[in-house]
Write a protein that holds these residues in place. Structure first.
Motif, PDB file in Angstrom:
ATOM      1  N   MET A 129       0.842  -1.172   0.000  1.00 10.75           N
ATOM      2  CA  MET A 129       0.000   0.000   0.000  1.00 10.75           C
ATOM      3  C   MET A 129       0.891   1.240   0.000  1.00 10.75           C
ATOM      4  O   MET A 129       1.830   1.335   0.781  1.00 10.75           O
ATOM      5  N   VAL A 130       0.611   2.186  -0.900  1.00 12.19           N
ATOM      6  CA  VAL A 130       1.402   3.396  -1.031  1.00 12.19           C
ATOM      7  C   VAL A 130       0.569   4.580  -0.570  1.00 12.19           C
ATOM      8  O   VAL A 130      -0.571   4.737  -0.966  1.00 12.19           O
ATOM      9  N   THR A 131       1.182   5.413   0.250  1.00 12.76           N
ATOM     10  CA  THR A 131       0.506   6.626   0.716  1.00 12.76           C
ATOM     11  C   THR A 131       1.477   7.794   0.623  1.00 12.76           C
ATOM     12  O   THR A 131       2.665   7.627   0.376  1.00 12.76           O
ATOM     13  N   GLY A 132       0.953   8.996   0.820  1.00 14.71           N
ATOM     14  CA  GLY A 132       1.837  10.149   0.921  1.00 14.71           C
ATOM     15  C   GLY A 132       1.859  11.042  -0.301  1.00 14.71           C
ATOM     16  O   GLY A 132       2.842  11.718  -0.546  1.00 14.71           O
ATOM     17  N   GLY A 133       0.800  11.079  -1.088  1.00 11.57           N
ATOM     18  CA  GLY A 133       0.723  12.054  -2.168  1.00 11.57           C
ATOM     19  C   GLY A 133       1.536  11.712  -3.402  1.00 11.57           C
ATOM     20  O   GLY A 133       1.922  12.597  -4.152  1.00 11.57           O
ATOM     21  N   LEU A 134       1.831  10.461  -3.651  1.00  9.34           N
ATOM     22  CA  LEU A 134       2.611  10.100  -4.824  1.00  9.34           C
ATOM     23  C   LEU A 134       1.877  10.404  -6.121  1.00  9.34           C
ATOM     24  O   LEU A 134       2.506  10.694  -7.129  1.00  9.34           O
ATOM     25  N   GLY A 135       0.535  10.355  -6.081  1.00  5.64           N
ATOM     26  CA  GLY A 135      -0.228  10.643  -7.291  1.00  5.64           C
ATOM     27  C   GLY A 135       0.044  12.043  -7.814  1.00  5.64           C
ATOM     28  O   GLY A 135       0.207  12.262  -8.995  1.00  5.64           O
ATOM     29  N   ARG A 136       0.112  13.014  -6.952  1.00  7.12           N
ATOM     30  CA  ARG A 136       0.393  14.394  -7.385  1.00  7.12           C
ATOM     31  C   ARG A 136       1.807  14.495  -7.943  1.00  7.12           C
ATOM     32  O   ARG A 136       2.026  15.178  -8.935  1.00  7.12           O
ATOM     33  N   GLN A 137       2.761  13.840  -7.367  1.00  3.33           N
ATOM     34  CA  GLN A 137       4.128  13.892  -7.867  1.00  3.33           C
ATOM     35  C   GLN A 137       4.220  13.288  -9.265  1.00  3.33           C
ATOM     36  O   GLN A 137       4.958  13.782 -10.102  1.00  3.33           O
ATOM     37  N   LEU A 138       3.460  12.264  -9.526  1.00  6.84           N
ATOM     38  CA  LEU A 138       3.498  11.640 -10.838  1.00  6.84           C
ATOM     39  C   LEU A 138       2.886  12.544 -11.906  1.00  6.84           C
ATOM     40  O   LEU A 138       3.270  12.468 -13.063  1.00  6.84           O
ATOM     41  N   LEU A 139       1.954  13.397 -11.527  1.00  2.00           N
ATOM     42  CA  LEU A 139       1.308  14.278 -12.483  1.00  2.00           C
ATOM     43  C   LEU A 139       2.114  15.554 -12.736  1.00  2.00           C
ATOM     44  O   LEU A 139       1.907  16.223 -13.728  1.00  2.00           O
ATOM     45  N   GLN A 140       3.021  15.883 -11.825  1.00  2.00           N
ATOM     46  CA  GLN A 140       3.813  17.093 -12.018  1.00  2.00           C
ATOM     47  C   GLN A 140       4.870  16.858 -13.084  1.00  2.00           C
ATOM     48  O   GLN A 140       5.424  15.778 -13.203  1.00  2.00           O
ATOM     49  N   ARG A 141       5.141  17.885 -13.842  1.00  4.93           N
ATOM     50  CA  ARG A 141       6.118  17.801 -14.904  1.00  4.93           C
ATOM     51  C   ARG A 141       7.244  18.788 -14.614  1.00  4.93           C
ATOM     52  O   ARG A 141       7.007  19.941 -14.298  1.00  4.93           O
ATOM     53  N   THR A 142       8.458  18.320 -14.726  1.00  2.87           N
ATOM     54  CA  THR A 142       9.599  19.196 -14.514  1.00  2.87           C
ATOM     55  C   THR A 142       9.745  20.112 -15.715  1.00  2.87           C
ATOM     56  O   THR A 142       9.798  19.659 -16.856  1.00  2.87           O
ATOM     57  N   VAL A 143       9.792  21.401 -15.454  1.00 10.09           N
ATOM     58  CA  VAL A 143       9.944  22.378 -16.528  1.00 10.09           C
ATOM     59  C   VAL A 143      11.423  22.703 -16.673  1.00 10.09           C
ATOM     60  O   VAL A 143      12.072  23.139 -15.730  1.00 10.09           O
ATOM     61  N   VAL A 144      11.944  22.461 -17.864  1.00  9.46           N
ATOM     62  CA  VAL A 144      13.343  22.755 -18.151  1.00  9.46           C
ATOM     63  C   VAL A 144      13.394  24.124 -18.823  1.00  9.46           C
ATOM     64  O   VAL A 144      12.773  24.320 -19.869  1.00  9.46           O
ATOM     65  N   PRO A 145      14.098  25.091 -18.213  1.00 11.01           N
ATOM     66  CA  PRO A 145      14.158  26.419 -18.844  1.00 11.01           C
ATOM     67  C   PRO A 145      14.914  26.348 -20.165  1.00 11.01           C
ATOM     68  O   PRO A 145      15.850  25.568 -20.310  1.00 11.01           O
ATOM     69  N   PRO A 146      14.494  27.162 -21.153  1.00  8.08           N
ATOM     70  CA  PRO A 146      15.192  27.146 -22.438  1.00  8.08           C
ATOM     71  C   PRO A 146      16.618  27.660 -22.280  1.00  8.08           C
ATOM     72  O   PRO A 146      16.906  28.479 -21.419  1.00  8.08           O
ATOM     73  N   THR A 147      17.502  27.150 -23.130  1.00  9.08           N
ATOM     74  CA  THR A 147      18.888  27.594 -23.116  1.00  9.08           C
ATOM     75  C   THR A 147      18.944  29.020 -23.627  1.00  9.08           C
ATOM     76  O   THR A 147      18.373  29.343 -24.650  1.00  9.08           O
ATOM     77  N   MET A 148      19.638  29.862 -22.887  1.00  6.86           N
ATOM     78  CA  MET A 148      19.778  31.258 -23.292  1.00  6.86           C
ATOM     79  C   MET A 148      21.141  31.431 -23.954  1.00  6.86           C
ATOM     80  O   MET A 148      22.170  31.291 -23.304  1.00  6.86           O
ATOM     81  N   ASN A 149      21.130  31.691 -25.232  1.00 10.06           N
ATOM     82  CA  ASN A 149      22.363  31.905 -25.972  1.00 10.06           C
ATOM     83  C   ASN A 149      22.793  33.362 -25.852  1.00 10.06           C
ATOM     84  O   ASN A 149      21.970  34.261 -25.801  1.00 10.06           O
ATOM     85  N   VAL A 150      24.091  33.573 -25.830  1.00  4.92           N
ATOM     86  CA  VAL A 150      24.638  34.926 -25.834  1.00  4.92           C
ATOM     87  C   VAL A 150      24.383  35.514 -27.210  1.00  4.92           C
ATOM     88  O   VAL A 150      24.708  34.888 -28.220  1.00  4.92           O
ATOM     89  N   PRO A 151      23.788  36.720 -27.322  1.00  3.93           N
ATOM     90  CA  PRO A 151      23.510  37.268 -28.639  1.00  3.93           C
ATOM     91  C   PRO A 151      24.785  37.601 -29.404  1.00  3.93           C
ATOM     92  O   PRO A 151      25.816  37.921 -28.809  1.00  3.93           O
ATOM     93  N   VAL A 152      24.693  37.516 -30.724  1.00  5.46           N
ATOM     94  CA  VAL A 152      25.767  37.992 -31.589  1.00  5.46           C
ATOM     95  C   VAL A 152      25.620  39.510 -31.631  1.00  5.46           C
ATOM     96  O   VAL A 152      24.516  40.023 -31.824  1.00  5.46           O
ATOM     97  N   SER A 153      26.708  40.224 -31.425  1.00  5.40           N
ATOM     98  CA  SER A 153      26.617  41.678 -31.482  1.00  5.40           C
ATOM     99  C   SER A 153      27.661  42.230 -32.441  1.00  5.40           C
ATOM    100  O   SER A 153      28.808  41.795 -32.444  1.00  5.40           O
ATOM    101  N   TYR A 154      27.208  43.161 -33.267  1.00  3.91           N
ATOM    102  CA  TYR A 154      28.115  43.890 -34.143  1.00  3.91           C
ATOM    103  C   TYR A 154      28.371  45.240 -33.493  1.00  3.91           C
ATOM    104  O   TYR A 154      27.445  45.995 -33.204  1.00  3.91           O
ATOM    105  N   ASN A 155      29.630  45.518 -33.225  1.00  4.92           N
ATOM    106  CA  ASN A 155      30.021  46.767 -32.598  1.00  4.92           C
ATOM    107  C   ASN A 155      30.870  47.566 -33.572  1.00  4.92           C
ATOM    108  O   ASN A 155      31.760  47.027 -34.209  1.00  4.92           O
TER     109      ASN A 155
END
Length: 91
Positions: free
Chosen positions: A1-27
């Motif tokens: 028997m499993v208890t302790g809110g595991l159902g909610r953990q299974l429904l949560q999705r880890t959000v991976v932030p997008p990679t932020m590239n350094v912009p190319v700049s012309y100076n």
């Protein structure tokens, strides 16, 4: 028997932030004039795809020869050696 809110953990999705590239700049001698930023920069020639993201953003020796800025025109020129077997320029 499993208890302790595991159902909610299974429904949560880890959000991976997008990679932020350094912009190319012309100076120029005064200030940063042109910025180019993208999450991905890929090109196709025939049936061949090339991901240029890692060859473009955060690269110290990126070839920007031909880029310029004046009162009426701004142009960013990106040149890659050995792309699809030849030198390729994007303007």
């Amino acid at each position: 028997m499993v208890t302790g809110g595991l159902g909610r953990q299974l429904l949560q999705r880890t959000v991976v932030p997008p990679t932020m590239n350094v912009p190319v700049s012309y100076n120029d001698s005064y200030d940063t004039r042109i910025l180019f930023w993208a999450q991905n920069f890929s090109v196709a020639y025939g049936e061949h795809w090339e991901d240029l993201t890692s060859r473009t953003f955060g690269v110290q020796d990126l070839n920007l020869t031909g880029s310029f800025w004046n009162d009426s025109v701004a142009r960013l020129v990106l040149t890659y050696d050995s792309l699809f077997g030849t030198m390729v320029t994007f303007k």
